[in-house]
Write a protein that holds these residues in place. Structure first.
Motif, PDB file in Angstrom:
ATOM      1  N   LYS C   3       0.967  -1.246  -0.438  1.00  0.00           N
ATOM      2  CA  LYS C   3      -0.264   0.060  -0.103  1.00  0.00           C
ATOM      3  C   LYS C   3       1.157   1.353  -0.433  1.00  0.00           C
ATOM      4  N   LYS C   4       0.713   1.865  -0.836  1.00  0.00           N
ATOM      5  CA  LYS C   4       1.220   3.217  -0.651  1.00  0.00           C
ATOM      6  C   LYS C   4       1.362   4.418   0.093  1.00  0.00           C
ATOM      7  N   SER C   5       2.326   4.482   0.782  1.00  0.00           N
ATOM      8  CA  SER C   5       2.330   5.185   2.354  1.00  0.00           C
ATOM      9  C   SER C   5       1.721   6.838   2.591  1.00  0.00           C
ATOM     10  N   THR C   6       1.772   7.778   3.670  1.00  0.00           N
ATOM     11  CA  THR C   6       0.985   8.555   3.466  1.00  0.00           C
ATOM     12  C   THR C   6       2.337   9.498   4.887  1.00  0.00           C
ATOM     13  N   VAL C   7       3.054   8.387   4.403  1.00  0.00           N
ATOM     14  CA  VAL C   7       4.563   8.334   5.100  1.00  0.00           C
ATOM     15  C   VAL C   7       5.570   9.616   4.459  1.00  0.00           C
ATOM     16  N   THR C   8       6.171  10.840   5.236  1.00  0.00           N
ATOM     17  CA  THR C   8       7.035  11.721   3.727  1.00  0.00           C
ATOM     18  C   THR C   8       8.078  11.250   4.927  1.00  0.00           C
ATOM     19  N   PRO C   9       9.772  10.274   4.444  1.00  0.00           N
ATOM     20  CA  PRO C   9      10.975  10.320   5.352  1.00  0.00           C
ATOM     21  C   PRO C   9      11.618  11.534   4.854  1.00  0.00           C
ATOM     22  N   LEU C  10      12.021  12.001   5.796  1.00  0.00           N
ATOM     23  CA  LEU C  10      13.287  13.092   6.153  1.00  0.00           C
ATOM     24  C   LEU C  10      14.446  12.526   5.406  1.00  0.00           C
ATOM     25  N   HIS C  11      14.357  13.682   4.577  1.00  0.00           N
ATOM     26  CA  HIS C  11      16.261  14.056   4.330  1.00  0.00           C
ATOM     27  C   HIS C  11      16.293  12.349   2.913  1.00  0.00           C
ATOM     28  N   ASP C  12      17.136  11.865   3.224  1.00  0.00           N
ATOM     29  CA  ASP C  12      17.837  10.250   2.637  1.00  0.00           C
ATOM     30  C   ASP C  12      17.727   8.834   3.272  1.00  0.00           C
ATOM     31  N   ARG C  13      16.463   9.546   3.963  1.00  0.00           N
ATOM     32  CA  ARG C  13      15.188   8.381   5.020  1.00  0.00           C
ATOM     33  C   ARG C  13      14.674   7.193   4.001  1.00  0.00           C
ATOM     34  N   VAL C  14      13.810   5.922   4.127  1.00  0.00           N
ATOM     35  CA  VAL C  14      13.808   4.918   2.699  1.00  0.00           C
ATOM     36  C   VAL C  14      12.701   4.441   3.591  1.00  0.00           C
ATOM     37  N   ILE C  15      11.936   4.093   2.869  1.00  0.00           N
ATOM     38  CA  ILE C  15      10.862   3.616   3.933  1.00  0.00           C
ATOM     39  C   ILE C  15      10.954   2.062   3.289  1.00  0.00           C
ATOM     40  N   VAL C  16      10.693   0.410   3.900  1.00  0.00           N
ATOM     41  CA  VAL C  16      10.940  -0.171   2.631  1.00  0.00           C
ATOM     42  C   VAL C  16      10.075  -1.620   4.197  1.00  0.00           C
ATOM     43  N   GLY C  71      18.667  -0.745   9.444  1.00  0.00           N
ATOM     44  CA  GLY C  71      16.506   0.390   9.836  1.00  0.00           C
ATOM     45  C   GLY C  71      16.351   0.528  11.256  1.00  0.00           C
ATOM     46  N   THR C  72      14.818   1.260  11.351  1.00  0.00           N
ATOM     47  CA  THR C  72      14.462   0.719  12.719  1.00  0.00           C
ATOM     48  C   THR C  72      13.159   1.034  12.554  1.00  0.00           C
ATOM     49  N   GLU C  73      12.595  -0.004  13.311  1.00  0.00           N
ATOM     50  CA  GLU C  73      11.000  -0.565  12.908  1.00  0.00           C
ATOM     51  C   GLU C  73      10.307   0.158  12.631  1.00  0.00           C
ATOM     52  N   ILE C  74       8.981   0.599  12.494  1.00  0.00           N
ATOM     53  CA  ILE C  74       8.063   1.427  13.144  1.00  0.00           C
ATOM     54  C   ILE C  74       6.605   0.835  12.190  1.00  0.00           C
ATOM     55  N   GLN C  75       5.464   0.655  12.496  1.00  0.00           N
ATOM     56  CA  GLN C  75       4.473   0.938  12.603  1.00  0.00           C
ATOM     57  C   GLN C  75       3.463   1.408  12.311  1.00  0.00           C
ATOM     58  N   ILE C  76       2.782   1.404  10.412  1.00  0.00           N
ATOM     59  CA  ILE C  76       2.311   2.441  10.028  1.00  0.00           C
ATOM     60  C   ILE C  76       0.753   1.612   9.686  1.00  0.00           C
ATOM     61  N   ASP C  77      -0.477   2.096   9.665  1.00  0.00           N
ATOM     62  CA  ASP C  77      -1.367   1.883   9.658  1.00  0.00           C
ATOM     63  C   ASP C  77      -1.445   0.475   9.066  1.00  0.00           C
ATOM     64  N   GLY C  78      -0.845   0.072  10.456  1.00  0.00           N
ATOM     65  CA  GLY C  78      -0.604  -1.500  10.639  1.00  0.00           C
ATOM     66  C   GLY C  78       0.073  -2.597   9.903  1.00  0.00           C
ATOM     67  N   GLN C  79       1.196  -2.061   9.390  1.00  0.00           N
ATOM     68  CA  GLN C  79       1.847  -2.699   8.214  1.00  0.00           C
ATOM     69  C   GLN C  79       3.215  -2.570   9.363  1.00  0.00           C
ATOM     70  N   ASP C  80       4.015  -3.600   9.102  1.00  0.00           N
ATOM     71  CA  ASP C  80       5.704  -4.214   9.991  1.00  0.00           C
ATOM     72  C   ASP C  80       6.049  -3.209   8.964  1.00  0.00           C
ATOM     73  N   LEU C  81       6.705  -2.176   8.912  1.00  0.00           N
ATOM     74  CA  LEU C  81       8.050  -1.409   8.544  1.00  0.00           C
ATOM     75  C   LEU C  81       9.026  -1.259   9.022  1.00  0.00           C
ATOM     76  N   LEU C  82      10.067  -0.589   7.743  1.00  0.00           N
ATOM     77  CA  LEU C  82      11.621  -0.360   8.601  1.00  0.00           C
ATOM     78  C   LEU C  82      11.820   1.029   7.710  1.00  0.00           C
ATOM     79  N   ILE C  83      12.229   1.657   8.474  1.00  0.00           N
ATOM     80  CA  ILE C  83      12.901   3.517   7.801  1.00  0.00           C
ATOM     81  C   ILE C  83      14.550   2.545   8.251  1.00  0.00           C
ATOM     82  N   MET C  84      15.331   2.821   6.966  1.00  0.00           N
ATOM     83  CA  MET C  84      16.699   3.083   6.807  1.00  0.00           C
ATOM     84  C   MET C  84      17.425   4.419   5.761  1.00  0.00           C
ATOM     85  N   ARG C  85      18.596   4.355   6.290  1.00  0.00           N
ATOM     86  CA  ARG C  85      18.799   5.909   5.301  1.00  0.00           C
ATOM     87  C   ARG C  85      19.454   5.030   4.277  1.00  0.00           C
TER      88      ARG C  85
END
Lengths: 93, 93, 93, 93, 93, 93, 93
Positions: C3-16, C71-85
């Motif tokens: 699902k397309k995320s509504t979260v905008t990573p800052l700078h050089d971060r990527v949500i995977v 990466g750091t584990e985050i939960q967005i809209d019920g999905q377990d995602l990773l946010i990393m540089r």
């Protein structure tokens, strides 16, 4: 009121007089000295000129917040002060 | 709603009000205070001007995600807040 | 599909979004949850704008490989995602 | 021969296929798997574009030497490969 | 004499052939292998092109001194060699 | 008075003569040697020329404050002195 | 007098011949070898050309002071010498 210091911090150092630790808890109980939390709020007593192309932002008299373990304790004219880099200062209140 | 802070963060610091920890689990069980996970989501209360040539991206009111152990806890006007560098902020929701 | 995320990573971060761990071994034996290796492959859900003069290379939808503990584990809209540089991403498949 | 990889390494990363460990000692004795030394020699399978103003020197097909603990192990198309930064590569044979 | 290597070191790496450890003490006593000190002197077998704007100073054939624990041991054409960064080389004899 | 040193500090180093530790406590009790706190105040005996584009700020004769564990102890002409980088100096009194 | 070395230090390295440790204490008592303090004073035997845009300041023949654990011990022509970076040298006497 904080006495003006005759000490000139070098470069980006700032001298801060920590606010007196609260003597009573919210409920009015007097707490012994060792149980008092180190304050993280203080008044700028003197600020250095800053580093090359990077003047210091805080100025004498500013109330500032700083990290719990920031700075080096020094004693000047009988006052217990902290000397820290401006980068250890978190915010101006 | 988050009260506007009278505190000005220095340089690239940002003050964040953590979202309240969920009081109930998905199944409706009330969890005791110590078992609550520290939230990683909060609202920007105040943002510094940024560093030389690098203005801060987030602005007051943004909902942000940040790392579990990011920032320093400070208390301003009775609120438990976090002050962190903008680089500790992972994303804007 | 991710699902397309509504979260905008800052700078050089990527949500995977990590690929689902394989439920069966090559021989068809179902492995319990704790024995599953954390995947090192995932789909880019959102990528930040990059750092000054250094736009991010990966884009939403790319399948990427990343280090085991990135990466750091985050939960967005019920999905377990990773946010990393982006620098934690090793390759695009 | 090493199969061409469909994986594109990011920035200055290089994918290397380690040379098969020698099955026999010089004297012809067959050594068990655990006693085999990890090879430090391999073939470049894919190389990234390099970093800004710093293209990568090695190219696909090069035989390279690398440090004993360099790189991250990844599995692509059933092959056990290593992905490392070009700076972990010591020399081209 | 040291055999010319067919290996090309990358960037600022240098391949050095350590000098043979002295077999006898000054007094003529033959010392066992384990008691021999690792030499800190060797001959440059091959030198990389250097880094951007920083060519390598040593050249093939130079006798050099290096720190006790410098470099990575590699075996090329049956010779035990060391590959190190030029910055690990202390002086040219 | 501090004797002028014949030693020239290199680059941004400064030679400081620590102030004599107080022999008596405020109440007039003579304290043994080991209980004396190392002073954090001293007189600049000699200052280096500074680093490229960064001349040294302190000058011979300045009374300075420095961190508790700053500098290296050296003995010159029978005097116990400290040699430190100017960045270890906190302020000029 | 220190013999001129035939060794050329690389970049910003300097070869120093440590001053002989004092054989007697001030009171004339001969001290055994292990009780002698390592000297922190020596004579420059050879100095490298310096780094790009940063020539070395010390020159052959200078008496220098250096930190207690600075440098690597090397033996050249039977002399026990130290090779260190110029930044390990504190002052010229």
């Amino acid at each position: 009121m904080a006495k003006k210091s005759t000490v000139t911090p070098l470069h980006d150092r700032v001298i801060v007089k920590p606010a007196a630790a609260e003597e009573k808890t919210a409920g009015g109980i007097i707490i012994p000295d060792t149980a008092k939390e180190k304050p993280q709020r203080g008044t700028v007593i003197a600020a250095g000129p800053g580093k090359k192309d990077e003047p210091v932002t805080v100025k004498t008299g500013d109330t500032v917040l700083y990290g719990k373990y920031s700075g080096t304790e020094i004693q000047i004219d009988g006052q217990d002060l902290l000397i820290m880099r401006e980068s250890d200062i978190l915010a101006i209140v």
